[in-house]
Design a protein around this motif. Structure first.
Motif, PDB file in Angstrom:
ATOM      1  N   ASP A  97       0.821  -1.169   0.065  1.00 11.63           N
ATOM      2  CA  ASP A  97      -0.112   0.173   0.035  1.00 11.63           C
ATOM      3  C   ASP A  97       0.969   1.313  -0.153  1.00 11.63           C
ATOM      4  O   ASP A  97       1.962   1.323   0.524  1.00 11.63           O
ATOM      5  CB  ASP A  97      -0.904  -0.024   1.067  1.00 11.63           C
ATOM      6  CG  ASP A  97      -1.944  -1.050   1.195  1.00 11.63           C
ATOM      7  OD1 ASP A  97      -2.385  -1.627   0.101  1.00 11.63           O
ATOM      8  OD2 ASP A  97      -2.505  -1.560   2.235  1.00 11.63           O
ATOM      9  N   GLY A  98       0.290   2.356  -0.379  1.00 18.04           N
ATOM     10  CA  GLY A  98       1.003   3.495  -0.514  1.00 18.04           C
ATOM     11  C   GLY A  98       1.103   4.067   0.866  1.00 18.04           C
ATOM     12  O   GLY A  98       0.529   3.668   1.816  1.00 18.04           O
ATOM     13  N   PRO A  99       1.926   5.308   1.258  1.00 18.66           N
ATOM     14  CA  PRO A  99       2.299   5.761   2.522  1.00 18.66           C
ATOM     15  C   PRO A  99       0.936   6.622   2.972  1.00 18.66           C
ATOM     16  O   PRO A  99       0.762   6.751   4.248  1.00 18.66           O
ATOM     17  CB  PRO A  99       3.212   6.676   2.307  1.00 18.66           C
ATOM     18  CG  PRO A  99       3.426   6.728   1.075  1.00 18.66           C
ATOM     19  CD  PRO A  99       2.815   5.713  -0.024  1.00 18.66           C
ATOM     20  N   TYR A 100      -0.140   6.949   1.941  1.00 24.79           N
ATOM     21  CA  TYR A 100      -1.114   7.704   2.031  1.00 24.79           C
ATOM     22  C   TYR A 100      -2.177   7.364   1.258  1.00 24.79           C
ATOM     23  O   TYR A 100      -1.952   6.796   0.149  1.00 24.79           O
ATOM     24  CB  TYR A 100      -0.924   9.236   2.154  1.00 24.79           C
ATOM     25  CG  TYR A 100      -0.041   9.679   1.190  1.00 24.79           C
ATOM     26  CD1 TYR A 100      -0.894  10.208  -0.281  1.00 24.79           C
ATOM     27  CD2 TYR A 100       1.343   9.921   0.993  1.00 24.79           C
ATOM     28  CE1 TYR A 100      -0.144  10.399  -1.347  1.00 24.79           C
ATOM     29  CE2 TYR A 100       1.965  10.229  -0.189  1.00 24.79           C
ATOM     30  CZ  TYR A 100       1.227  10.628  -1.068  1.00 24.79           C
ATOM     31  OH  TYR A 100       1.866  10.910  -2.476  1.00 24.79           O
ATOM     32  N   PRO A 101      -3.546   7.663   1.458  1.00 21.96           N
ATOM     33  CA  PRO A 101      -4.539   7.094   0.753  1.00 21.96           C
ATOM     34  C   PRO A 101      -4.605   7.425  -0.716  1.00 21.96           C
ATOM     35  O   PRO A 101      -5.040   6.524  -1.568  1.00 21.96           O
ATOM     36  CB  PRO A 101      -5.797   7.850   1.332  1.00 21.96           C
ATOM     37  CG  PRO A 101      -5.326   7.952   3.075  1.00 21.96           C
ATOM     38  CD  PRO A 101      -4.038   8.338   2.950  1.00 21.96           C
ATOM     39  N   GLU A 102      -3.969   8.563  -1.064  1.00 23.75           N
ATOM     40  CA  GLU A 102      -4.037   9.246  -2.303  1.00 23.75           C
ATOM     41  C   GLU A 102      -2.918   8.599  -3.230  1.00 23.75           C
ATOM     42  O   GLU A 102      -2.724   8.488  -4.554  1.00 23.75           O
ATOM     43  CB  GLU A 102      -3.832  10.729  -2.549  1.00 23.75           C
ATOM     44  CG  GLU A 102      -4.934  11.479  -1.885  1.00 23.75           C
ATOM     45  CD  GLU A 102      -5.151  11.507  -0.592  1.00 23.75           C
ATOM     46  OE1 GLU A 102      -3.659  11.311   0.013  1.00 23.75           O
ATOM     47  OE2 GLU A 102      -5.918  11.739   0.057  1.00 23.75           O
ATOM     48  N   HIS A 103      -1.803   7.778  -2.775  1.00 24.49           N
ATOM     49  CA  HIS A 103      -0.918   7.119  -3.311  1.00 24.49           C
ATOM     50  C   HIS A 103      -1.190   5.848  -3.681  1.00 24.49           C
ATOM     51  O   HIS A 103      -1.908   4.935  -3.063  1.00 24.49           O
ATOM     52  CB  HIS A 103       0.389   6.966  -2.399  1.00 24.49           C
ATOM     53  CG  HIS A 103       1.609   6.629  -2.858  1.00 24.49           C
ATOM     54  ND1 HIS A 103       1.853   5.305  -3.127  1.00 24.49           N
ATOM     55  CD2 HIS A 103       2.642   7.369  -3.327  1.00 24.49           C
ATOM     56  CE1 HIS A 103       3.017   5.187  -3.854  1.00 24.49           C
ATOM     57  NE2 HIS A 103       3.660   6.517  -3.829  1.00 24.49           N
ATOM     58  N   PRO A 104      -1.052   5.519  -5.178  1.00 22.52           N
ATOM     59  CA  PRO A 104      -1.480   4.027  -5.253  1.00 22.52           C
ATOM     60  C   PRO A 104      -0.802   3.007  -5.105  1.00 22.52           C
ATOM     61  O   PRO A 104      -1.236   1.757  -5.164  1.00 22.52           O
ATOM     62  CB  PRO A 104      -1.130   4.298  -7.161  1.00 22.52           C
ATOM     63  CG  PRO A 104      -0.027   5.372  -7.112  1.00 22.52           C
ATOM     64  CD  PRO A 104      -0.230   5.917  -5.955  1.00 22.52           C
ATOM     65  N   GLY A 105       0.466   3.110  -4.259  1.00 27.91           N
ATOM     66  CA  GLY A 105       1.299   1.939  -3.813  1.00 27.91           C
ATOM     67  C   GLY A 105       2.071   1.632  -4.940  1.00 27.91           C
ATOM     68  O   GLY A 105       2.313   1.963  -5.905  1.00 27.91           O
ATOM     69  N   TRP A 106       2.380   0.345  -4.531  1.00 28.75           N
ATOM     70  CA  TRP A 106       3.626  -0.388  -5.322  1.00 28.75           C
ATOM     71  C   TRP A 106       3.066  -1.762  -5.901  1.00 28.75           C
ATOM     72  O   TRP A 106       2.714  -2.634  -4.944  1.00 28.75           O
ATOM     73  CB  TRP A 106       4.754  -0.595  -4.676  1.00 28.75           C
ATOM     74  CG  TRP A 106       5.602   0.881  -4.303  1.00 28.75           C
ATOM     75  CD1 TRP A 106       6.457   1.467  -5.342  1.00 28.75           C
ATOM     76  CD2 TRP A 106       5.409   1.521  -3.278  1.00 28.75           C
ATOM     77  NE1 TRP A 106       6.951   2.582  -4.673  1.00 28.75           N
ATOM     78  CE2 TRP A 106       6.063   2.654  -3.583  1.00 28.75           C
ATOM     79  CE3 TRP A 106       4.712   1.389  -2.018  1.00 28.75           C
ATOM     80  CZ2 TRP A 106       6.200   3.745  -2.568  1.00 28.75           C
ATOM     81  CZ3 TRP A 106       4.807   2.609  -1.067  1.00 28.75           C
ATOM     82  CH2 TRP A 106       5.628   3.513  -1.465  1.00 28.75           C
TER      83      TRP A 106
END
Length: 98
Positions: free
Chosen positions: A57-66
């Motif tokens: 998961d990304g570090p915050y909700p708007e980040h799509p993650g890896w």
């Protein structure tokens, strides 16, 4: 006389995969699944390989993650690879050595 309609218990046999836990009603379907299950070490798929990096998961909700990745450059795409020539056991043993 009053008739009461009560549910009738039914016993259902399901066949489960010892590697990922999914179930199937028909045994041949489960045998076929086990032969290609990505978590079965004998299939030599990405999810049992030491080079596999799971998605994060990304570090915050708007980040799509890896997305999931392979450290030796194999393309995973929509489906992890099976019978990969660069596969190495994540458990430290090769199932074919048994």
């Amino acid at each position: 006389m009053v008739t009461v309609a009560l549910p009738i218990p039914v016993v259902v046999t399901r066949h489960g995969c010892p590697f990922c836990g999914i179930t199937r009603a028909k045994r041949p379907a489960m045998v076929a699944h086990i032969g290609r299950c990505w978590r079965n070490p004998t299939v030599r798929a990405c999810k049992t390989c030491v080079h596999y990096t799971p998605p994060e998961d990304g570090p915050y909700p708007e980040h799509p993650g890896w997305p999931e990745d392979c450290e030796v450059g194999q393309t995973i795409g929509d489906r992890p690879n099976s019978h990969c020539p660069k596969w190495q056991s994540a458990a430290g043993d090769d199932p074919e050595d048994r």
